[in-house]
Design a protein around this motif. Structure first.
Motif, PDB file in Angstrom:
ATOM      1  N   UNK A   1      13.328  -1.106 -52.754  1.00 53.42           N
ATOM      2  CA  UNK A   1      12.540  -2.285 -52.356  1.00 53.42           C
ATOM      3  C   UNK A   1      11.499  -2.636 -53.416  1.00 53.42           C
ATOM      4  N   UNK A   2      11.258  -3.898 -53.594  1.00 52.71           N
ATOM      5  CA  UNK A   2      10.177  -4.323 -54.484  1.00 52.71           C
ATOM      6  C   UNK A   2       8.841  -4.007 -53.813  1.00 52.71           C
ATOM      7  N   UNK A   3       7.765  -3.952 -54.583  1.00 52.14           N
ATOM      8  CA  UNK A   3       6.460  -3.696 -53.979  1.00 52.14           C
ATOM      9  C   UNK A   3       6.189  -4.672 -52.831  1.00 52.14           C
ATOM     10  N   UNK A   4       5.726  -4.155 -51.719  1.00 52.85           N
ATOM     11  CA  UNK A   4       5.395  -5.011 -50.577  1.00 52.85           C
ATOM     12  C   UNK A   4       6.541  -5.200 -49.606  1.00 52.85           C
ATOM     13  N   UNK A   5       7.715  -4.662 -49.928  1.00 53.87           N
ATOM     14  CA  UNK A   5       8.875  -4.793 -49.041  1.00 53.87           C
ATOM     15  C   UNK A   5       9.135  -3.434 -48.385  1.00 53.87           C
ATOM     16  N   UNK A   6       9.138  -3.422 -47.057  1.00 55.99           N
ATOM     17  CA  UNK A   6       9.412  -2.172 -46.350  1.00 55.99           C
ATOM     18  C   UNK A   6      10.797  -2.291 -45.725  1.00 55.99           C
ATOM     19  N   UNK A   7      11.790  -1.716 -46.400  1.00 60.13           N
ATOM     20  CA  UNK A   7      13.191  -1.847 -45.977  1.00 60.13           C
ATOM     21  C   UNK A   7      13.701  -0.495 -45.498  1.00 60.13           C
ATOM     22  N   UNK A   8      14.730  -0.543 -44.649  1.00 60.50           N
ATOM     23  CA  UNK A   8      15.306   0.710 -44.159  1.00 60.50           C
ATOM     24  C   UNK A   8      16.747   0.462 -43.718  1.00 60.50           C
ATOM     25  N   UNK A   9      17.456   1.563 -43.485  1.00 66.01           N
ATOM     26  CA  UNK A   9      18.794   1.498 -42.909  1.00 66.01           C
ATOM     27  C   UNK A   9      18.723   2.213 -41.571  1.00 66.01           C
ATOM     28  N   UNK A  10      19.109   1.505 -40.507  1.00 68.88           N
ATOM     29  CA  UNK A  10      18.933   2.060 -39.159  1.00 68.88           C
ATOM     30  C   UNK A  10      20.231   1.970 -38.358  1.00 68.88           C
ATOM     31  N   UNK A  11      20.260   2.718 -37.250  1.00 69.46           N
ATOM     32  CA  UNK A  11      21.408   2.619 -36.353  1.00 69.46           C
ATOM     33  C   UNK A  11      21.167   1.522 -35.327  1.00 69.46           C
ATOM     34  N   UNK A  12      22.092   1.392 -34.385  1.00 70.32           N
ATOM     35  CA  UNK A  12      22.021   0.351 -33.358  1.00 70.32           C
ATOM     36  C   UNK A  12      20.720   0.350 -32.568  1.00 70.32           C
ATOM     37  N   UNK A  13      20.111   1.528 -32.442  1.00 71.90           N
ATOM     38  CA  UNK A  13      18.873   1.626 -31.656  1.00 71.90           C
ATOM     39  C   UNK A  13      17.631   1.460 -32.529  1.00 71.90           C
ATOM     40  N   UNK A  14      17.846   1.283 -33.821  1.00 77.78           N
ATOM     41  CA  UNK A  14      16.699   1.102 -34.710  1.00 77.78           C
ATOM     42  C   UNK A  14      16.168   2.403 -35.284  1.00 77.78           C
ATOM     43  N   UNK A  15      16.906   3.510 -35.099  1.00 79.28           N
ATOM     44  CA  UNK A  15      16.454   4.777 -35.687  1.00 79.28           C
ATOM     45  C   UNK A  15      16.867   4.849 -37.150  1.00 79.28           C
ATOM     46  N   UNK A  16      15.958   5.333 -37.995  1.00 81.96           N
ATOM     47  CA  UNK A  16      16.271   5.485 -39.419  1.00 81.96           C
ATOM     48  C   UNK A  16      17.427   6.456 -39.602  1.00 81.96           C
ATOM     49  N   UNK A  17      18.314   6.128 -40.499  1.00 80.33           N
ATOM     50  CA  UNK A  17      19.452   7.013 -40.763  1.00 80.33           C
ATOM     51  C   UNK A  17      19.161   7.885 -41.985  1.00 80.33           C
ATOM     52  N   UNK A  18      19.913   8.968 -42.070  1.00 84.24           N
ATOM     53  CA  UNK A  18      19.725   9.900 -43.182  1.00 84.24           C
ATOM     54  C   UNK A  18      20.458   9.426 -44.423  1.00 84.24           C
ATOM     55  N   UNK A  19      20.315  10.177 -45.529  1.00 84.87           N
ATOM     56  CA  UNK A  19      20.955   9.796 -46.787  1.00 84.87           C
ATOM     57  C   UNK A  19      22.462   9.586 -46.615  1.00 84.87           C
TER      58      UNK A  19
END
Ligand code: 6R9
Length: 658
Positions: free
Chosen positions: A450-468
């Motif tokens: 992510x560029x500075x100021x961008x908070x990005x993530x990869x999540x499952x259907x429930x919105x939980x962060x996924x692992x590598x």
């Protein structure tokens, strides 16, 4: 985007291990030059987004009235730089005129027939002021919408900046769209004025724009007047008295000054229609201050823009990439932006490279679809030209296949130019995930961090962060200044499309994974994901495996109903050069994919084709291929299709466009 289907986790099977650190010389001069600086910016932005962006906004934008608070409210209805007043054309023009940049080239333009123009900041300012006076005379001002349906000529940039200067909201419609598409957008935006041209050039043919506008006007009751630029000297333009005016007539004698109208930070600078796979196009609405800040800072950070750069983004201004990275971003930075009217293969396949050589282009930004076309056309075209001026390359629009990335790196970049693979959307206004070219080690196929100021993530259907390396949904978890504010006149659709799936997060509609180093890999639209025997596979990974075969130029992969597997894998493949596919190639490609990814991804069908259907901005339209693979009639909207004959050829028959 369908929200009813389940989008479980997506499996990833393709792993890329080539890494490229920034060249030392590049790193030394970079605008963001150290990992520590990047980390400090990210930490600050996560802890105090208002403070982080507020300071940047004060340092980088010129305010008519300073804002009271940098940020108000949470996602989805965040307001930025509240109480502030600003004008976008001042950011792009006026503030450069008091510096040495006054006589610097703002726009270097080349037309398809080879005509050339250079507009300095001073001259661009003068033209924008003159046209602002025209707009005022035509009764256009703050609170009005103006449709721009124009070729890639300087008047398009002038018209955009003049709309911004008088406080009107522009809605640009790509010049390849039909009269019906223009009417639909005119009506949705309730636009008052259309600015167009007699026509434009594309591969040597004339595209008659005013003719299409004339047809659209029967169905566009809100349009009062039309301004027409004379571009191709088309002799049969129909000018309706008291409705249609020539640009050059209106401009004659107008004063070269116009005091910019300050607008509220949140005032809509523009609407840009983007088509969903179903339903009417979405009018993505952007703000003035937040959008300008995003366009400006991302240009500075991702493209490492420098005063002396000749910067070229090959997109059409009718797309968001052209808005942010031909016009607003580069001009806000006082940079020199190159604008080219025509096709990459006119009069021959070396046109882009002759432009790079002629203007000593330093930064070149294009799309994977173009890169795959260059590969298909052959290395001899770029090899005929001196490309040594290039220092940075960029890509946008689709996931880039590692094979195409490597070709770009070796053949165009001479192994010395960092490549910035920029993930973003019409809705995000500017780059979100992209390498900072001075510090980021890149890997083919990853848009990195992510560029500075961008908070990005990869999540499952429930919105939980996924692992590598667990594939899931790409989301943004914190508001950013350049995000869309709403869909024009349809706030409910805005909430439903982007915020209903995962409350409190912006859902981009893309699948992605993050690797162990925190780099993002975008795996394509979640609606395109394949479901083979319960395994959810990314189209991008199967396509990349195919493209890594020496004979393959491009591949589009879709699922089709399969009795045993649920979904089978159908691959549409185009080959390099013009040769027909040898009989053994089908089997060879199946084996190749199997060896690259694994048995689960073995294609059930390989179909050789001369081309795959794409949107007019170059994205593969897998939705249409799914219908073909399943032997169904094409349902849904095909008006965004770039070349309708491709669909007909794939079907082997006639079909009505629409
Ligand atoms: C800027 C633009 C947005 C969609 C986006 C994604 C795809 C764009 C990408 C990419 C992988 C990249 N996309 N850039 N996918 N890597 N670097 O293209 O806007 O026309 O709105 O499309 O394009 O699927 O969601 P837009």
């Amino acid at each position: 985007m369908s929200t009813s289907e389940s989008h479980g986790n997506i499996e990833s099977h393709l792993h890329e291990t080539r890494h490229f650190a920034p060249p030392e010389e590049f790193a030394r001069q970079a605008n963001i030059g150290s990992e520590e600086q990047y980390q400090a910016m990210c930490t600050r932005a996560a802890e105090d987004p208002a403070g982080f962006w507020g300071e940047i906004a004060l340092d980088n934008l010129t305010w008519s009235k300073p804002f009271d608070s940098a940020m108000q409210g949470d996602m989805p209805d965040t307001k930025w730089f509240v109480g502030g007043e600003i004008n976008a054309s001042v950011q792009c023009l006026d503030r450069h005129l008091t510096t040495w940049r006054k006589n610097k080239a703002a726009i270097i333009w080349e037309g398809e027939p080879g005509d050339k123009r250079v507009l300095t900041y001073q001259e661009l300012h003068r033209q924008v002021c003159k046209f602002s006076n025209v707009l005022k005379q035509l009764g256009v001002g703050k609170g009005d919408r103006v449709t721009l349906y124009m070729p890639m000529i300087p008047e398009l940039a002038i018209a955009m900046l003049a709309c911004a200067r008088v406080g009107a909201t522009h809605s640009i419609i790509f010049g390849g769209f039909s009269a019906d598409a223009v009417a639909e957008r005119n009506n949705d935006a309730q636009a008052k004025l259309v600015i167009t041209a007699d026509g434009g050039w594309r591969r040597g043919s004339e595209i008659l724009l005013k003719k299409a506008v004339d047809e659209s006007l029967d169905k566009s009751p809100t349009i009062e007047k039309v301004v027409v630029v004379k571009r191709i000297n088309y002799p049969h333009v129909k000018m309706v008295p008291d409705r249609d005016y020539w640009w050059h007539d209106l401009m004659e004698g107008q004063p070269g000054e116009f005091e910019a109208e300050p607008v509220d930070s949140e005032h809509p600078l523009f609407i840009l229609y983007t088509s969903g796979s179903t339903g009417k196009p979405k009018g993505v609405q952007h703000s003035t201050a937040g959008y300008m800040l995003g366009a400006m800072m991302t240009t500075k950070w991702t493209f490492d823009i420098k005063e002396e750069d000749t910067y070229w983004c090959t997109a059409d201004i009718g797309w968001i990439t052209g808005h942010s990275y031909i016009v607003y971003g580069p001009l806000a930075n006082g940079a020199t932006t190159l604008m080219y009217e025509g096709a990459p293969n006119w009069p021959d396949e070396g046109r882009f490279w002759s432009i790079v050589e002629a203007y000593k282009v330093n930064t070149f930004y294009t799309a994977p679809t173009a890169i795959r076309a260059f590969i298909k056309w052959g290395d001899q075209w770029p090899k005929q030209h001196d490309l040594s001026s290039l220092r940075l390359l960029g890509t946008v629009g689709e996931p880039i296949n590692p094979q195409a990335w490597m070709w770009y790196h070796e053949v165009i970049g001479d192994e010395k130019c960092p490549i910035v693979d920029t993930w973003w959307q019409t809705e995000t206004g500017g780059h979100m995930l992209a390498p900072l070219p001075g510090i980021q080690t890149t890997t083919p196929g990853s848009c990195t961090r992510p560029l500075p100021g961008v908070v990005a993530d990869v999540v499952d259907e429930q919105g939980n962060s996924l692992g590598p390396n667990e594939g899931g949904l790409l989301v943004i978890k914190q508001p950013w200044p350049h995000m869309l504010r709403t869909l024009w006149n349809d706030h409910d659709r805005f909430l439903d499309t982007y915020f209903s799936k995962l409350p409190g997060m912006y859902f981009a509609g893309d699948g992605a994974r993050k690797d162990e180093d925190g780099n993002f890999w975008v795996m394509g639209r979640v609606d395109d994901v394949l479901n083979v025997s319960g395994h959810r596979l990314s189209t991008m990974e199967v396509e990349s495996a195919l493209v890594s075969h020496d004979d393959v130029a491009e591949a589009a992969v879709v699922g089709f109903p399969h009795e045993l597997k649920g979904e089978g894998i159908c691959c549409f493949v185009t080959l390099k050069g013009d040769a027909a596919a040898p009989a053994a190639l089908e089997d060879e490609l199946k084996k190749h994919v199997r060896s690259q990814i694994g048995a689960i991804a073995t294609p059930d069908q390989i179909r050789f084709t001369v081309a795959v259907p794409k949107t007019r901005s170059g994205k593969i339209m897998r939705r249409l291929l799914r219908d073909i693979a399943a032997g169904r009639e094409t349902v849904g909207d095909t008006t965004t299709l770039e070349d309708y004959s491709v669909l007909m050829k794939l079907r082997g028959g006639e079909e009505k466009e629409g």
